[in-house]
Design a protein around this motif. Structure first.
Motif, mmCIF file in Angstrom:
data_model
loop_
_atom_site.group_PDB
_atom_site.id
_atom_site.type_symbol
_atom_site.label_atom_id
_atom_site.label_comp_id
_atom_site.label_asym_id
_atom_site.label_seq_id
_atom_site.Cartn_x
_atom_site.Cartn_y
_atom_site.Cartn_z
ATOM 1 N N PRO A 178 3.004 5.018 9.738
ATOM 2 C CA PRO A 178 2.204 6.212 9.426
ATOM 3 C C PRO A 178 0.856 6.175 10.134
ATOM 4 O O PRO A 178 0.347 5.110 10.480
ATOM 5 C CB PRO A 178 2.037 6.137 7.904
ATOM 6 C CG PRO A 178 2.214 4.683 7.570
ATOM 7 C CD PRO A 178 3.218 4.161 8.553
ATOM 8 N N VAL A 179 0.283 7.349 10.348
ATOM 9 C CA VAL A 179 -1.003 7.425 11.044
ATOM 10 C C VAL A 179 -2.077 6.687 10.254
ATOM 11 O O VAL A 179 -2.895 5.960 10.820
ATOM 12 C CB VAL A 179 -1.400 8.900 11.275
ATOM 13 C CG1 VAL A 179 -2.825 8.985 11.838
ATOM 14 C CG2 VAL A 179 -0.419 9.565 12.237
ATOM 15 N N TYR A 180 -2.087 6.846 8.942
ATOM 16 C CA TYR A 180 -3.082 6.188 8.090
ATOM 17 C C TYR A 180 -2.361 5.187 7.180
ATOM 18 O O TYR A 180 -1.492 5.565 6.391
ATOM 19 C CB TYR A 180 -3.866 7.213 7.272
ATOM 20 C CG TYR A 180 -4.596 8.200 8.155
ATOM 21 C CD1 TYR A 180 -5.695 7.802 8.907
ATOM 22 C CD2 TYR A 180 -4.158 9.522 8.280
ATOM 23 C CE1 TYR A 180 -6.358 8.690 9.748
ATOM 24 C CE2 TYR A 180 -4.816 10.415 9.110
ATOM 25 C CZ TYR A 180 -5.910 9.987 9.848
ATOM 26 O OH TYR A 180 -6.553 10.865 10.679
ATOM 27 N N ILE A 187 -11.860 12.152 13.486
ATOM 28 C CA ILE A 187 -11.184 11.051 14.180
ATOM 29 C C ILE A 187 -10.681 11.459 15.568
ATOM 30 O O ILE A 187 -10.894 10.727 16.546
ATOM 31 C CB ILE A 187 -10.042 10.480 13.312
ATOM 32 C CG1 ILE A 187 -10.619 9.826 12.041
ATOM 33 C CG2 ILE A 187 -9.225 9.467 14.103
ATOM 34 C CD1 ILE A 187 -11.554 8.667 12.287
ATOM 35 N N PRO A 188 -10.030 12.615 15.729
ATOM 36 C CA PRO A 188 -9.581 12.977 17.081
ATOM 37 C C PRO A 188 -10.732 13.142 18.078
ATOM 38 O O PRO A 188 -10.525 12.978 19.283
ATOM 39 C CB PRO A 188 -8.850 14.307 16.863
ATOM 40 C CG PRO A 188 -8.439 14.293 15.428
ATOM 41 C CD PRO A 188 -9.553 13.569 14.721
ATOM 42 N N SER A 190 -4.696 7.556 20.820
ATOM 43 C CA SER A 190 -3.850 8.646 20.342
ATOM 44 C C SER A 190 -2.413 8.405 20.778
ATOM 45 O O SER A 190 -2.128 7.467 21.536
ATOM 46 C CB SER A 190 -4.345 9.990 20.881
ATOM 47 O OG SER A 190 -4.221 10.032 22.294
ATOM 48 N N GLU A 191 -1.523 9.269 20.310
ATOM 49 C CA GLU A 191 -0.100 9.135 20.620
ATOM 50 C C GLU A 191 0.154 9.109 22.121
ATOM 51 O O GLU A 191 0.994 8.357 22.619
ATOM 52 C CB GLU A 191 0.671 10.282 19.982
ATOM 53 C CG GLU A 191 2.167 10.134 20.033
ATOM 54 C CD GLU A 191 2.692 9.064 19.076
ATOM 55 O OE1 GLU A 191 3.371 8.135 19.564
ATOM 56 O OE2 GLU A 191 2.406 9.144 17.873
ATOM 57 N N CYS A 203 -6.588 3.302 1.252
ATOM 58 C CA CYS A 203 -5.813 3.608 2.452
ATOM 59 C C CYS A 203 -6.780 3.619 3.628
ATOM 60 O O CYS A 203 -7.942 4.033 3.488
ATOM 61 C CB CYS A 203 -5.150 4.979 2.301
ATOM 62 S SG CYS A 203 -4.140 5.487 3.717
ATOM 63 N N LEU A 204 -6.328 3.120 4.772
ATOM 64 C CA LEU A 204 -7.181 3.162 5.960
ATOM 65 C C LEU A 204 -7.445 4.611 6.360
ATOM 66 O O LEU A 204 -6.555 5.461 6.276
ATOM 67 C CB LEU A 204 -6.520 2.427 7.128
ATOM 68 C CG LEU A 204 -6.254 0.932 6.956
ATOM 69 C CD1 LEU A 204 -5.775 0.331 8.274
ATOM 70 C CD2 LEU A 204 -7.502 0.201 6.486
ATOM 71 N N HIS A 205 -8.667 4.873 6.815
ATOM 72 C CA HIS A 205 -9.033 6.218 7.251
ATOM 73 C C HIS A 205 -9.166 6.313 8.763
ATOM 74 O O HIS A 205 -9.566 7.350 9.283
ATOM 75 C CB HIS A 205 -10.340 6.662 6.578
ATOM 76 C CG HIS A 205 -10.180 6.924 5.112
ATOM 77 N ND1 HIS A 205 -11.229 7.331 4.305
ATOM 78 C CD2 HIS A 205 -9.100 6.831 4.289
ATOM 79 C CE1 HIS A 205 -10.795 7.468 3.060
ATOM 80 N NE2 HIS A 205 -9.512 7.173 3.020
ATOM 81 N N ASP A 206 -8.873 5.217 9.481
ATOM 82 C CA ASP A 206 -8.776 5.313 10.927
ATOM 83 C C ASP A 206 -7.300 5.187 11.313
ATOM 84 O O ASP A 206 -6.486 4.690 10.555
ATOM 85 C CB ASP A 206 -9.649 4.284 11.651
ATOM 86 C CG ASP A 206 -9.669 2.929 10.979
ATOM 87 O OD1 ASP A 206 -10.707 2.276 11.005
ATOM 88 O OD2 ASP A 206 -8.626 2.522 10.427
#
Length: 544
Positions: free
Chosen positions: A193-195, A337-338, A345-346, A173-176
């Motif tokens: 999804p975020v990831y 990440i943040p 970001s959103e 799964c991507l981690h970024d």
């Protein structure tokens, strides 16, 4: 201004660059975007004013980011001086992308399907560019070229687009984050999804190619590739399908989009491996932990794939041990990440604006910034990090304590962005062996240099992949081994080697990177190819 990726520091380097290039660049129509001017203060002792601007240059439309810092003068006054200035070519003069108002305006009644068939098969014209590899790198440069009116053919050796993502281990799964990973022209939908799970990304890549009408030949490979010494054109023979039907094209450019090492696993060799009665595989060939239920598994390595695979086995209740050979940088995605990718970001700026701002931090400056951020992230992650230290996990901190960035940019490894496996190590669900290096294999397991032995049934080497440059040599042959420049890693200016730029062989290019790098730099590579095709650039670059 340079037709290259360059970073200049200090007056003795900046002054001659400006003297050489300002006149020929013909900069006009400089316009400050007032709405972007803002004071930023990331730390109490750091402050700057950041602003975005646009301008016209001889080559086309361009953009920039400037960052001003307060400097104390000899008379005690503060003056705002430029600390960093980024310039970025956005589009070629006279050759805009065929998007938006320039898209196809005519209705198509019953002709589209046949038109696409003929385009894919190149029945009416030949490609100008052949791209080897239909992962995100190959598809994104193909999309950029398509909308610059440069016919390109993508050659993919596997039967489906996205194969490498689809057939890797199930837990991948991507981690970024999704905001960092958008692709050109078609961003991920707001429900994404975020990831991103790897198999979901594989399906997306397939739909991306179909939606953008990219010309891809699957189950095909390069049988021969020769370059004419005079014209520098490439004669490339492609072998298609099980029947092995061949077709030869003469094209202007060859783009290798082969990833890190072309997917060629880096497999260590130890004495006694042939005597081992169990199974030895590389992580590239591992599919699912369910294949190993009831067995003792050893995973050699301690970076992303190793953690993912160990966690997958632990979740299945399998006895799994991680063999850590060197220190590993650990940060959680939740805390890291943040902080590292806050601009994506959103509620962040549009992706293209975020890309420019992100690129406006030269890597050497980013390294200094990350030395501070690494400490902030470590403080937020202290419970995990202290827990790992208690069980003996060897923590690394990256080059000069800069953490993730330089490890990724220089080595494409050496780190794990934690999404849960670290706690499994702390809790003993993933066993750890790192007090001695592997010496040899026995019939029943692995013997270490300190005389200890680890009995096991399966050994999975999560030890990375070959060098990208080696993938090019395997494709083209040894005669190019003295010509092709290094690929990936950073040069003395902190810029990437070889990627998206001169590779040492005319009209040979390497497209590589994560989704974000490919999004941003596919445009740069496409503009270089288009400019050469149209004769508006002779291929010369600023080299001083």
């Amino acid at each position: 201004m340079t037709w290259d990726f360059r970073t200049f520091q200090t007056k003795p380097r900046i002054r001659p660059f400006l003297q050489s290039r300002l006149g020929t660049s013909k900069i006009t129509s400089l316009s400050l975007n007032d709405s972007t001017v803002q004071l930023e203060r990331p730390y109490p002792d750091l402050a700057w004013v950041q602003a975005l601007f646009t301008f016209e240059a001889a080559a086309g439309k361009a953009s920039g980011v400037v960052r001003l810092v307060p400097v104390l003068t000899s008379n005690g006054r503060l003056e705002w001086k430029a600390h960093t200035v980024l310039t970025n070519l956005e589009g070629l003069r006279g050759f805009p992308e065929k998007i938006g108002s320039l898209r196809d305006q005519l209705p198509n009644h019953g002709k589209w399907l046949e038109k696409r068939r003929r385009e894919i098969e190149f029945l009416d014209e030949e490609p100008k560019v052949i791209i080897v590899g239909a992962g995100q790198s190959g598809l994104e440069i193909a999309a950029r070229l398509k909308y610059l009116d440069v016919p390109a053919l993508v050659v993919e050796r596997h039967p489906r687009i996205g194969h490498n993502w689809r057939t890797r281990y199930e837990a991948l799964c991507l981690h970024d984050s999704v905001w960092y990973d958008h692709m050109p022209y078609i961003p991920f939908p707001p429900s994404w999804p975020v990831y991103t799970p790897a198999m979901k990304l594989a399906d997306w890549l397939e739909s991306y190619a179909h939606s953008l009408e990219l010309n891809v030949w699957t189950s095909s490979d390069i049988a021969r590739a020769e370059q004419d010494e005079t014209t520098k054109k490439w004669t490339i023979t492609i072998r298609r399908g099980e029947a092995g039907q061949e077709r030869t094209f003469t094209v202007d450019h060859l783009v290798c989009a082969l990833g890190i090492g072309g997917g060629f696993p880096r497999m260590p060799v130890y004495a006694g491996m042939e005597q081992f009665s169990g199974r030895i595989i590389h992580s590239a060939h591992h599919k699912t932990a369910r294949d190993h239920i009831g067995k003792k598994v050893v995973v050699v390595g301690s970076c992303t794939s190793a953690h993912d695979i160990c966690a997958e086995h632990a979740e299945q209740g399998i006895d799994v041990t991680m063999v850590q050979r060197s220190p590993t940088y650990i940060m959680s995605t939740k805390e890291g990440i943040p902080r590292l990718l806050a601009i994506y970001s959103e509620n962040g700026p549009p992706t293209d604006v975020a890309d420019r701002i992100n690129a406006s931090y030269p890597n050497p400056l980013m390294k200094l910034m990350h030395q501070r951020l690494v400490k902030d992230i470590a403080e937020a992650d202290k419970d995990i990090l202290q827990g790992l230290e208690r069980v003996g996990f060897k923590l690394g901190w990256g080059e000069d304590g800069s953490g993730f960035l330089y490890l990724a940019w220089k080595k494409a490894g050496g780190y794990y962005l934690d999404v849960g496996a670290s706690q499994m190590i702390i809790d003993g669900k993933i066993k750890l062996k790192n007090d001695s290096l592997i010496d040899h294999f026995t019939e029943t397991g692995i013997s270490f240099q300190d005389g200890s032995e680890l009995k096991c049934d399966v050994v999975i080497f999560a030890t990375g992949y070959d060098q990208p440059r080696d993938a090019v040599i395997r494709l083209l042959g040894g005669k190019f081994s003295d010509k092709v420049k290094p690929i990936w890693g950073l040069n003395d200016e902190g810029e990437f080697n070889g990627n998206w730029r001169d590779l040492g062989v005319p009209n040979l290019w390497y497209m590589i990177g994560n989704l974000a790098l490919c999004r941003f730099h596919s445009k740069h590579l496409a503009m270089q190819i288009k400019a050469l095709q149209e004769g508006v650039w002779d291929g010369s670059r600023y080299t001083a």
